[in-house]
Design an enzyme around this catalytic site. Structure first.
Site, mmCIF file in Angstrom:
data_model
loop_
_atom_site.group_PDB
_atom_site.id
_atom_site.type_symbol
_atom_site.label_atom_id
_atom_site.label_comp_id
_atom_site.label_asym_id
_atom_site.label_seq_id
_atom_site.Cartn_x
_atom_site.Cartn_y
_atom_site.Cartn_z
ATOM 1 N N ASP A 88 -0.411 8.205 -22.853
ATOM 2 C CA ASP A 88 -0.324 7.063 -23.759
ATOM 3 C C ASP A 88 -0.567 7.532 -25.186
ATOM 4 O OD1 ASP A 88 -3.362 6.778 -24.428
ATOM 5 O OD2 ASP A 88 -3.261 6.967 -22.253
ATOM 6 N N ASP A 113 -3.069 6.322 -26.986
ATOM 7 C CA ASP A 113 -4.398 5.779 -27.256
ATOM 8 C C ASP A 113 -4.203 4.379 -27.851
ATOM 9 O OD1 ASP A 113 -7.190 6.414 -26.902
ATOM 10 O OD2 ASP A 113 -7.367 6.330 -29.075
#
Length: 281
Positions: free
Chosen positions: A206, A208
């Site tokens: 991802d 974050d």
């Protein structure tokens, strides 16, 4: 001998020809679980699941000292970890394989982070905490397998288990960090104290939470979905690595204690000499 530490979702080693299951406490407590000793593609290996069977240990609950000591006692001289990481850089997208070269410790002091103290004094250099030959071998394996591996990145280790705030994510970016995770510290530094060459393959799940688009923010569901997809690439990468001779660990790792110990052997107890001898191997 190479040791593999499997992170989230990496709880076994497909194709491992198992010779022995190694269990038992260390002078620093119990490791996360059994160490599997065997071979894969003809290479002798050790394997340990960082979070234990069934992912029962949160990052701050892992006994990193026991894990590293148990692997060193079992014969490891090199250690390759696999970890889920968030990206703090647009050019390191979800799904990428990324290898840190540097670390920023952003934990909060709750973890036992050194083998030393309590009568045994040492100061080990961690200016270059990662094994360059091991990183190059992994990247070369990636090229053979058609799997690009980013290298030379900086990993910020946070305490967890909560996921970070957007302000924290921006702060880590300002510090020059490219990746964020919860498990590589103190693992990387303990490996150096144990005179083992160390490297990590980060599986980027991802961005974050630093991007303005909430759809890009990290969530547990997104982590596991992306990780399952990337884990297959990580296993292919490991297979490619093990089909060629592994590099020799660099002296900087294997002789890390040569000039670091301050306490003379004559001042050590028999118990201290015993565990220190394992680290010195």
């Amino acid at each position: 001998m190479l040791a593999i530490i499997g992170g989230t979702g990496f709880y076994d080693l497909d194709g491992l020809r198992l010779d022995e299951r190694i269990a038992g406490a260390t002078p620093f407590g119990e490791p996360s679980g059994e160490i599997l000793r065997g071979s894969l593609h003809g290479q002798p290996l050790l394997f340990l699941a960082r979070h234990g069977s069934g992912h029962r240990l949160l990052p701050h609950e892992v006994n990193y000292r026991a894990n590293i000591f148990a692997l060193k006692r079992a014969g490891a001289t090199q250690l390759l970890g696999f970890s889920a990481v968030g990206s703090l850089a647009l050019d390191t997208p979800p799904g990428a394989l990324a290898m840190p070269g540097q670390y920023v410790d952003w934990t909060r002091g709750q973890r036992e982070r050194t083998f030393f103290g309590r009568g045994v004094a040492a100061h080990v250099s961690t200016a270059r905490p990662v094994s360059a030959p091991l990183v190059e071998a992994v990247c070369a394996a990636g090229r053979r397998a058609g799997l690009p591996v980013q290298r030379g990145l900086t990993y910020a280790c946070v305490e967890g288990p909560r996921l970070g705030t957007q302000a924290e994510s921006h702060l880590l970016r300002q510090l020059g960090c490219h990746l964020v995770g919860m498990t590589n510290v103190p693992e990387v530094f303990l490996a150096r104290e144990a005179q083992m060459a160390y490297a990590t393959v980060g599986l980027v799940t991802d961005y974050d939470c630093w991007l303005d688009d909430p759809a890009q923010h990290v969530s547990v569901g997104a982590i596991f979905e992306r990780y399952r997809q990337t884990l297959a690439d990580a296993r292919r990468l490991l297979d490619a690595l093990l089909q060629e001779p592994l590099p020799e660990p660099e002296p900087e790792s294997r002789q890390a204690l040569a000039q670091a110990l301050l306490t003379p052997d004559t001042a050590l107890s028999p118990e201290q000499r015993s565990w220190l001898e394992v680290l010195r191997r």
